[in-house]
Design an enzyme around this catalytic site. Sequence first.
Site, PDB file in Angstrom:
ATOM      1  N   HIS A   1       2.947   3.494  -8.879  1.00 42.83           N
ATOM      2  CA  HIS A   1       2.828   2.064  -9.199  1.00 42.83           C
ATOM      3  C   HIS A   1       4.068   1.571  -9.949  1.00 42.83           C
ATOM      4  O   HIS A   1       4.541   0.452  -9.707  1.00 42.83           O
ATOM      5  CB  HIS A   1       1.576   1.820 -10.038  1.00 42.83           C
ATOM      6  CG  HIS A   1       0.304   2.157  -9.322  1.00 42.83           C
ATOM      7  ND1 HIS A   1      -0.030   1.619  -8.100  1.00 42.83           N
ATOM      8  CD2 HIS A   1      -0.721   2.997  -9.658  1.00 42.83           C
ATOM      9  CE1 HIS A   1      -1.207   2.095  -7.713  1.00 42.83           C
ATOM     10  NE2 HIS A   1      -1.645   2.929  -8.638  1.00 42.83           N
TER      11      HIS A   1
ATOM     12  N   LEU B   1      11.288 -20.575  -3.808  1.00 45.40           N
ATOM     13  CA  LEU B   1      10.245 -19.647  -3.373  1.00 45.40           C
ATOM     14  C   LEU B   1       9.031 -19.719  -4.294  1.00 45.40           C
ATOM     15  O   LEU B   1       9.160 -19.651  -5.517  1.00 45.40           O
ATOM     16  CB  LEU B   1      10.795 -18.215  -3.384  1.00 45.40           C
ATOM     17  CG  LEU B   1       9.756 -17.107  -3.120  1.00 45.40           C
ATOM     18  CD1 LEU B   1       9.305 -17.126  -1.667  1.00 45.40           C
ATOM     19  CD2 LEU B   1      10.328 -15.739  -3.496  1.00 45.40           C
TER      20      LEU B   1
ATOM     21  N   ASP C   1       0.829  -1.205   0.000  1.00 50.16           N
ATOM     22  CA  ASP C   1       0.000   0.000   0.000  1.00 50.16           C
ATOM     23  C   ASP C   1       0.869   1.262   0.000  1.00 50.16           C
ATOM     24  O   ASP C   1       1.951   1.283   0.589  1.00 50.16           O
ATOM     25  CB  ASP C   1      -0.894  -0.006   1.236  1.00 50.16           C
ATOM     26  CG  ASP C   1      -2.018   1.006   1.155  1.00 50.16           C
ATOM     27  OD1 ASP C   1      -2.313   1.481   0.047  1.00 50.16           O
ATOM     28  OD2 ASP C   1      -2.603   1.317   2.209  1.00 50.16           O
TER      29      ASP C   1
END
Length: 253
Positions: free
Chosen positions: A50, A144, A33
Amino acid sequence: MSMKIPFFNNKQSKEFFHYPEDHTPDHIAIIMDGNGRWAGKRGMPRVAGHKEGLSAVVKIVKAAVKCKVKVLTLYTFSTENWKRPKPEIDFILRLPKEFLHIYLPDLIANNVRIEAIGDMENLPAYTRESVQFAIDRTRDNDGLQLNFALNYGSRREILNAMKKMFTDINDAKLSMDEVDEQQFSEYLNTAGMSDPDLLIRTGGEKRLSNFLLWQLAYTEFWFTDVLWPDFSEKEFLHALEEYRQRKRRYGGI
């Protein structure tokens, strides 16, 4: 033309320290956020935030690999994000393609497996196809697991899981006696994954925003005022260090 930021290299960051594997969360979920506010503070359009946020994704995926985290789930685009202006939505939904176009070879080389959770069918073709290509190319990797939560909303996920489960009960594929928490979890987008051990939310807000509501029942939460584009490897390790200090009792003593 996009400039590639070095993803994995042999030179250790001065900020990075060896994190003990026995204290590393298996599954970390992150609500990324603050991109828009980061841009606004600099007099830039929201999309610039962004774009800058991709750099933070690179840093944190790299840190997660170094720390031998097993699963990293990034809240990339929520079902509520469709309420934003269309130009911003279009920009955000092109970022997975840009990220994977640049970094997929490095991710493959470092044994990272890509997955996605959420309603992919309603996303633009360029988003779906780029993510599916990455999923297919990394399917055999066992390092991962990097989950992108795309067009994801936890309430919708739970409702869809209930509908699928009731359909199986009506079709006699499942009996009511078999229904328990574990069985229900198998109908969620995260079927087969462990629940997150640690949730990180950047940007100063302290809410879940319809993210993994079922899965976060016993997750440790860590909030920071740092906006996502400024979230660094150092901040990530700070969260892990605080996690290490907590005792998880799961309702016990």
